[in-house]
Structure formats: structure tokens, C-alpha cells
Design a protein around this motif. Structure first.
Motif, mmCIF file in Angstrom:
data_model
loop_
_atom_site.group_PDB
_atom_site.id
_atom_site.type_symbol
_atom_site.label_atom_id
_atom_site.label_comp_id
_atom_site.label_asym_id
_atom_site.label_seq_id
_atom_site.Cartn_x
_atom_site.Cartn_y
_atom_site.Cartn_z
ATOM 1 N N ARG A 20 0.841 -1.185 0.023
ATOM 2 C CA ARG A 20 -0.005 -0.038 -0.039
ATOM 3 C C ARG A 20 0.736 1.057 0.092
ATOM 4 O O ARG A 20 1.766 1.287 0.562
ATOM 5 N N GLU A 21 0.476 2.062 -0.911
ATOM 6 C CA GLU A 21 1.508 3.302 -0.951
ATOM 7 C C GLU A 21 0.812 4.189 0.297
ATOM 8 O O GLU A 21 0.148 4.363 0.831
ATOM 9 N N LEU A 22 2.161 4.842 0.974
ATOM 10 C CA LEU A 22 2.186 5.795 2.097
ATOM 11 C C LEU A 22 1.547 7.084 1.554
ATOM 12 O O LEU A 22 1.724 7.557 0.498
ATOM 13 N N SER A 23 0.660 7.567 2.560
ATOM 14 C CA SER A 23 0.002 8.978 2.059
ATOM 15 C C SER A 23 0.250 9.888 3.445
ATOM 16 O O SER A 23 0.454 9.322 4.696
ATOM 17 N N PRO A 24 0.169 11.152 3.243
ATOM 18 C CA PRO A 24 0.274 12.000 4.286
ATOM 19 C C PRO A 24 -0.722 12.066 5.379
ATOM 20 O O PRO A 24 -0.735 12.257 6.677
ATOM 21 N N GLU A 25 -1.623 11.298 5.298
ATOM 22 C CA GLU A 25 -2.805 10.940 6.163
ATOM 23 C C GLU A 25 -2.595 9.846 6.978
ATOM 24 O O GLU A 25 -3.157 9.524 7.780
ATOM 25 N N ASP A 26 -1.687 9.013 6.724
ATOM 26 C CA ASP A 26 -1.522 7.826 7.458
ATOM 27 C C ASP A 26 -1.041 8.141 9.219
ATOM 28 O O ASP A 26 -0.231 8.954 9.545
ATOM 29 N N THR A 27 -1.333 7.260 9.795
ATOM 30 C CA THR A 27 -1.115 7.385 11.241
ATOM 31 C C THR A 27 0.294 6.339 11.286
ATOM 32 O O THR A 27 0.707 5.807 10.558
ATOM 33 N N SER A 28 0.675 6.520 12.603
ATOM 34 C CA SER A 28 2.026 5.786 12.861
ATOM 35 C C SER A 28 1.723 3.946 12.551
ATOM 36 O O SER A 28 2.261 3.462 12.086
ATOM 37 N N ARG A 29 0.533 3.656 13.097
ATOM 38 C CA ARG A 29 -0.121 2.298 12.888
ATOM 39 C C ARG A 29 0.047 2.002 11.578
ATOM 40 O O ARG A 29 0.539 1.111 10.990
#
Length: 289
Positions: free
Chosen positions: A90-99
């Protein structure tokens, strides 16, 4: 090339061939893999329209990738997309949490391991193990991130009494290659397989009669062509992490497996040498205290 034996091999084998495609052909393949709804029912004309090319162009690309045609390509990719491992990345996004970030990073590495295992050439693996066992000298070449893998691998082999050296500098690699002989082996690491310094050193080593084992992500790369044995890792890239991070984990596992096989060939000596090296290290630590 067969895509029937293990559907996990479909994605990595296509990615390995991407450097051989033109920018337009690459765009078409990327369009297909970006389609989350792509299935055995996806029409040729739909793919052509989305990619902005002709249907004939799509068919030509599928054949260039090693398939009989679009239907064969569609069936293989659809099977690959249904795999649990295909859902890992899954691509990383600015909205991602640490989890989210932790899970995505771990799953990307898990996918790299699963797919590297699926494409591993066991005959090449056995040839590599044979070369390492019989060699007088084993030199590990790598620059940057690849140098870290080279150091880790050489350290493991030396612990069991298998003489190994690391060359992580352009000049050191060339000096090493100039002194090698037919009794010696080079293990050359390059994710892209296009690192000029590593390729030139590998070529010089072979001219002097040494055997070369390449560890790379691309079986059709210049380094692979310059080597006697090629072991491929694979990893799906992302804009932030690239391919290298996950690929290094896959390559470390390939080397760990080689290490165990080499140790198994003379387990008694490996165990004895491990005791000796660990005793020497422990003794040195006590001296410092």
C-alpha cells in the motif's frame, strides 16, 4: 518464460522486465496495475482507451513481456491480483497514522520476501553455494546500501571459518578484481544491476578467471550479463521508500539461506570455527574490561 507454476511470480517477473520497455510501454503496464478492478473480464479496448494507445499496441506489449497475448496476460495478472500478498503493498500517504505506516512498511517487506521466494532459481542457488564452498577467496562487492548487505554476508561467513572480504569502494573493488584467480569467487550486489563500478569490477574478475555471483533485482541487467550465476530479489517500489529498502531485506534472506547451505556442507567445521571466532571475540571484550 512460464507464468503458470506460481501466480506469485507474475508481478515480480513483469517488474523485472520493465527496464526493457519504452516509456510508453511502461505507461501501459502501469495503467493495468493501477486498475484495482482489473480482472479476467477486463476488455482489451478498455485498457487501450485508459492508456491512450491502440489495442494492437497493448497486445504487442503483452507479448514483449513473455505472454502469448492479451488474454494470457489478463488471466495471469488477474490471478496475481487475487493473491493475499498482492494486497500487502500500500502506498504511503500524508494522512497515514503511525500504525498505518508501520503496517505498510512491514507488509511491503513481507511481499518482497514472498515474491522473491516465488521467483528464486534453485538451480542457480545451488551453483552459487557450490562456488562459495569450493572457493579459495570470496570477495563481496557493493556500494551504498548494497555494501551493508555485503558486510553482513561476509561477517556471517567469516564467523564459520569461510574466508570472506568486503570491498565497498570503487578502487578497492578494482584492486581486488585485479588479484583474483580461477580459484576465487566474487559476490556482487547491485539493486538495479547497473552500477558501473560494480559491473566493471565483476568484468575484470571474470577476465582473470574468477567466478561471479550477482545479487540483483533485474535478471536482464548489465551486472547479470557479466556474471556466471544470477540470484534475483524483487520488491515493489513506492515514491517515498523506493524499491531498495524492501529489496535489501529479500537479498539478506537469500544470503542467509546461502550461508546456512554452505555451513551445512561441513557442519562440524562450521560449528568448531564458530566456537573459535566467538571465543576470540569474547576474549577481546574481557581484555577491554
Amino acid at each position: 518464460m512460464s507464468f503458470d507454476s506460481d501466480p506469485r511470480a507474475v508481478g515480480p517477473r513483469i517488474r523485472m522486465m520493465m527496464p526493457q520497455l519504452t516509456p510508453l510501454e511502461t505507461k501501459v503496464v502501469e495503467t493495468v496495475f493501477a486498475l484495482t478492478s482489473f480482472s479476467e473480464g477486463t476488455a482489451l479496448k478498455d485498457v487501450a482507451e485508459l492508456a491512450g494507445v491502440s489495442e494492437a499496441m497493448v497486445v504487442k506489449i503483452t507479448k514483449k513481456l513473455g505472454f502469448a497475448g492479451y488474454r494470457d496476460f489478463r488471466k495471469a495478472v488477474a490471478r496475481y491480483n487475487r493473491l493475499p500478498t498482492a494486497e500487502m503493498h500500500r502506498e504511503l500517504s500524508p494522512e497515514d497514522t503511525s500504525r498505518d505506516i508501520v503496517e505498510k512498511v512491514f507488509r511491503t517487506s513481507m511481499q518482497a520476501l514472498e515474491e522473491t521466494l516465488a521467483i528464486l532459481d534453485y538451480d542457480a542457488f545451488d551453483r552459487a553455494a557450490d562456488l562459495l564452498v569450493r572457493a579459495r577467496q570470496r570477495d563481496f562487492y557493493g556500494l551504498g546500501g548494497s555494501a551493508q548487505i555485503a558486510r553482513d554476508a561476509a561477517h556471517k561467513f567469516l564467523r564459520i571459518g569461510v574466508r570472506a572480504s568486503v570491498c565497498d569502494d570503487t578502487h578497492m573493488m578494482m584492486m581486488s578484481a585485479a588479484l583474483l584467480a580461477p580459484t576465487d569467487v566474487v559476490v556482487a550486489f547491485s539493486h538495479s544491476g547497473n552500477s558501473t563500478s560494480v559491473i566493471e569490477a565483476a568484468q575484470l574478475a571474470r577476465r582473470n578467471g574468477a567466478r561471479v555471483i550477482a545479487i540483483t533485482n533485474y535478471g536482464g541487467s548489465a551486472l547479470a550479463t557479466a556474471s556466471d550465476v544470477v540470484l534475483c530479489s524483487t520488491a515493489q517500489g513506492s515514491p517515498l521508500m523506493g524499491e531498495n529498502a524492501a529489496a535489501r531485506i529479500a537479498q539478506l534472506n537469500i544470503l542467509d539461506a546461502l550461508f546456512v547451505v554452505v555451513a551445512q556442507r561441513d557442519y562440524a567445521s562450521a560449528e568448531r570455527n564458530l566456537d573459535l571466532t566467538m571465543s576470540a571475540v569474547t576474549s577481546k571484550r574481557k581484555d577491554k574490561v
